[in-house]
Design a protein around this motif. Structure first.
Motif, mmCIF file in Angstrom:
data_model
loop_
_atom_site.group_PDB
_atom_site.id
_atom_site.type_symbol
_atom_site.label_atom_id
_atom_site.label_comp_id
_atom_site.label_asym_id
_atom_site.label_seq_id
_atom_site.Cartn_x
_atom_site.Cartn_y
_atom_site.Cartn_z
ATOM 1 N N SER A 291 35.830 25.112 38.663
ATOM 2 C CA SER A 291 36.070 26.432 37.799
ATOM 3 C C SER A 291 34.756 27.271 38.409
ATOM 4 N N LEU A 292 33.659 26.937 38.418
ATOM 5 C CA LEU A 292 32.541 27.720 39.112
ATOM 6 C C LEU A 292 32.773 28.092 40.422
ATOM 7 N N GLY A 293 33.085 27.123 41.138
ATOM 8 C CA GLY A 293 33.569 27.437 42.615
ATOM 9 C C GLY A 293 34.670 28.518 42.885
ATOM 10 N N ALA A 294 35.753 28.256 42.113
ATOM 11 C CA ALA A 294 36.830 28.935 42.135
ATOM 12 C C ALA A 294 36.528 30.495 41.871
ATOM 13 N N ILE A 295 35.950 30.641 40.665
ATOM 14 C CA ILE A 295 35.258 31.883 40.179
ATOM 15 C C ILE A 295 34.481 32.455 41.325
ATOM 16 N N GLY A 296 33.649 31.839 41.883
ATOM 17 C CA GLY A 296 32.731 32.251 42.915
ATOM 18 C C GLY A 296 33.374 33.002 44.369
ATOM 19 N N ILE A 297 34.668 32.329 44.447
ATOM 20 C CA ILE A 297 35.220 32.912 45.908
ATOM 21 C C ILE A 297 36.376 33.686 45.479
ATOM 22 N N ILE A 298 36.706 34.105 44.237
ATOM 23 C CA ILE A 298 37.888 35.235 43.963
ATOM 24 C C ILE A 298 37.516 36.462 44.607
ATOM 25 N N PRO A 299 36.205 36.885 44.722
ATOM 26 C CA PRO A 299 36.045 38.115 45.463
ATOM 27 C C PRO A 299 36.617 38.250 46.994
ATOM 28 N N LEU A 300 36.463 37.014 47.446
ATOM 29 C CA LEU A 300 36.991 37.157 49.051
ATOM 30 C C LEU A 300 38.450 37.248 49.020
ATOM 31 N N VAL A 301 39.030 36.463 47.835
ATOM 32 C CA VAL A 301 40.666 36.864 47.715
ATOM 33 C C VAL A 301 41.127 38.094 47.346
ATOM 34 N N HIS A 302 40.147 38.926 46.640
ATOM 35 C CA HIS A 302 40.407 40.346 46.327
ATOM 36 C C HIS A 302 40.217 41.020 47.870
ATOM 37 N N PHE A 303 39.232 40.701 48.385
ATOM 38 C CA PHE A 303 39.152 41.326 49.866
ATOM 39 C C PHE A 303 40.202 41.243 50.686
ATOM 40 N N LEU A 304 40.673 40.282 50.796
ATOM 41 C CA LEU A 304 41.801 40.049 51.800
ATOM 42 C C LEU A 304 42.849 40.844 51.195
ATOM 43 N N PHE A 305 43.297 40.806 49.960
ATOM 44 C CA PHE A 305 44.356 41.689 49.388
ATOM 45 C C PHE A 305 44.033 43.212 49.740
ATOM 46 N N ILE A 306 42.858 43.627 49.624
ATOM 47 C CA ILE A 306 42.613 45.033 49.248
ATOM 48 C C ILE A 306 42.845 45.540 50.854
ATOM 49 N N VAL A 307 42.369 44.841 51.845
ATOM 50 C CA VAL A 307 42.617 45.172 53.195
ATOM 51 C C VAL A 307 43.943 45.264 53.627
ATOM 52 N N PHE A 308 44.746 43.886 53.152
ATOM 53 C CA PHE A 308 46.135 44.238 53.472
ATOM 54 C C PHE A 308 46.760 45.126 52.985
ATOM 55 N N PHE A 309 46.567 45.633 51.708
ATOM 56 C CA PHE A 309 47.528 46.744 51.097
ATOM 57 C C PHE A 309 46.710 47.919 51.396
ATOM 58 N N GLY B 219 43.703 34.128 41.975
ATOM 59 C CA GLY B 219 42.623 33.766 41.278
ATOM 60 C C GLY B 219 43.032 32.692 40.366
ATOM 61 N N THR B 220 43.919 33.017 39.656
ATOM 62 C CA THR B 220 44.304 32.194 38.142
ATOM 63 C C THR B 220 44.699 30.641 38.742
ATOM 64 N N LEU B 221 45.442 30.780 39.845
ATOM 65 C CA LEU B 221 46.054 29.565 40.438
ATOM 66 C C LEU B 221 44.679 28.737 41.058
ATOM 67 N N LEU B 222 43.905 29.361 41.652
ATOM 68 C CA LEU B 222 42.626 28.767 42.134
ATOM 69 C C LEU B 222 41.820 28.227 40.930
ATOM 70 N N ILE B 223 41.741 28.880 39.840
ATOM 71 C CA ILE B 223 40.852 28.400 38.819
ATOM 72 C C ILE B 223 41.645 27.123 38.321
ATOM 73 N N VAL B 224 42.893 27.080 37.977
ATOM 74 C CA VAL B 224 43.496 25.927 37.532
ATOM 75 C C VAL B 224 43.556 24.829 38.405
ATOM 76 N N ILE B 225 43.826 25.111 39.564
ATOM 77 C CA ILE B 225 43.710 23.737 40.705
ATOM 78 C C ILE B 225 42.568 23.319 40.825
ATOM 79 N N PHE B 226 41.439 24.004 40.990
ATOM 80 C CA PHE B 226 40.066 23.759 41.216
ATOM 81 C C PHE B 226 39.565 22.891 39.981
ATOM 82 N N THR B 227 39.788 23.308 38.677
ATOM 83 C CA THR B 227 39.363 22.735 37.400
ATOM 84 C C THR B 227 40.037 21.451 37.402
ATOM 85 N N LEU B 228 41.310 21.377 37.651
ATOM 86 C CA LEU B 228 42.064 20.048 37.412
ATOM 87 C C LEU B 228 41.437 19.069 38.622
ATOM 88 N N ASN B 229 41.076 19.571 39.656
ATOM 89 C CA ASN B 229 40.513 18.679 40.477
ATOM 90 C C ASN B 229 39.073 18.181 40.294
#
Length: 420
Positions: free
Chosen positions: A175-193, A159-169
């Protein structure tokens, strides 16, 4: 058990603090105080939908999973009801976010900003937020704090990497877009683990079953009201500061509250992971009293020393986490830290309302807290400026603590009494 959870949680909190600080630094440099204020508003929107996505029933889920973790049929009924709630809430959320994006943009960001499509993007993420809430409740109900920590560590890093990369670009929009899609990242990790734990849900036997409707909705009703009022109040106070002073000052207060959330993470994770399941098991006031004493005995010295260190190092922290522009927020630390300390003491007690499903007490105390915060903020900002907001923060939690103690007076003193 408390020591084990605290130890495991320490690594998670340390890593989350480090990466949260990195993202805050990036935001401070790239979008400044004004941008951080807008990010704060959007985070409030996300916070509300994190609870609304399952109709605010997460705490109820934790309680009933903890109580019935060995009863497959009861769990099947519980998750069937929960998935119906999640589908209904996600559908309603999608309609509001997608089709009323323009109105939401005006209400949250004003006419001068056009972030309409951020709301439309977020509409597609809400179903994953609902699934996250269900799976997180499963981990908390089973007290699987190690797996919970692992999922959140990986989510925080990516999530931090997404915020930094998206904000830089793409700046603030990124920033808002990255924060908005972090829950999707969390879902992928929680299902995997958490694949092994999915057997508790038994997806094949999920049916249209609302047998847990009454039990869960009692939690949902109080949670939705409280979460909505908290997030609306945060946005209202941010707008109050912007109108009474300026947007940059609203950003300084948002930065202070963001720091508060970072260092309070150590404590925040203990409530669903340990305190809520433990309080649910307690059957009398003596046991509750002893548990509260144990929690205070272990954590109050740590919390006090940690907050003293933060206060003494506040200017250094501001320069490291933000930029010299944010040194104006230095005066906010004292009152924010005092308020957070009192808040922790109060929450250890008030979680009894959630554990024992004392709906009226929970809603009453939380709504009183929110109203006090906004009322004192309006009053004190005219006297002390932005520092008045954090003075209001202290005042409301001192009064909140006194109200909670009064309500729980029979649990804290007196002879043995069975708890409902």
């Amino acid at each position: 058990m408390l020591i084990k959870v605290t130890s495991a949680n320490s690594l998670l909190v340390l890593l989350r603090m480090v990466f949260s600080l990195i993202s805050q630094k990036a935001l401070a440099i790239l979008i400044g105080a004004d941008g951080i204020a807008h990010v704060g508003n959007f985070k409030n929107i996300i916070s509300f939908f994190e609870h609304f996505s399952i109709l605010g029933t997460a705490n109820g889920l934790v309680k009933y999973i903890s109580e019935h973790k060995n009863d497959k049929q009861t769990l099947r009924n519980l998750f069937s009801t929960t998935f119906i709630f999640a589908f209904s809430a996600s559908l309603l959320s999608f309609i509001v976010l997608f089709f009323f994006a323009n109105k939401l943009n005006e209400l949250i960001f004003g006419l001068s900003k056009d972030f309409e499509y951020i709301f439309k993007l977020f509409a597609f993420v809400v179903p994953f937020i609902a699934l996250n809430a269900i799976l997180n409740s499963l981990l908390n109900g089973l007290s699987n704090y190690k797996l919970y920590s692992k999922v959140n560590i990986f989510t925080t890093i990516v999530g931090t990497l997404l915020i930094v990369i998206f904000t830089l670009n793409w700046g603030l929009i990124g920033s808002l877009g990255a924060i908005g899609i972090i829950p999707l990242v969390h879902f992928l990790f929680i299902v995997f683990f958490s694949r092994r734990l999915l057997s508790y849900i038994d997806l094949k036997n999920i049916s249209f079953n609302l047998s847990f409707k009454k039990q869960l909705l009692s939690y949902g009703f109080m949670t939705i009201i409280v979460v909505l009022s908290i997030n609306v109040t945060d946005i209202a106070i941010r707008n109050l500061i912007e109108n009474e002073i300026n947007a940059s000052t609203a950003g300084y207060w948002t930065a202070m509250t963001s720091l508060s959330k970072i260092y309070m993470q150590f404590l925040a994770a203990l409530f669903p992971l340990y305190i809520l399941p433990r309080y649910s098991e307690i059957i009398n006031n003596i046991e509750f009293r002893n548990e509260v004493k144990n929690i205070y005995k272990l954590l109050i010295p740590i919390v006090f020393l940690g907050m003293m260190a933060i206060y003494l190092l506040r200017n250094f922290i501001i320069k490291v986490v933000y930029t010299n522009e944010f040194l104006a927020m230095s005066s906010l630390f004292k009152w924010q830290l005092i308020g957070d300390f009192v808040k922790f003491i109060a929450l250890v007690l008030s979680y009894q309302f959630l554990a024992k499903k004392q709906v009226r007490n929970y809603i009453f105390t939380e709504i009183i807290s929110v109203l006090l915060f906004y009322g004192f903020s309006v009053y004190f900002i005219n006297i002390y400026g932005v520092e008045g907001i954090v003075i209001a923060h202290v005042t409301r939690y001192v009064l909140y603590l006194l109200v909670v103690i009064y309500i729980l007076r029979h649990s804290l003193i007196g002879k043995v009494k069975t708890l409902d």
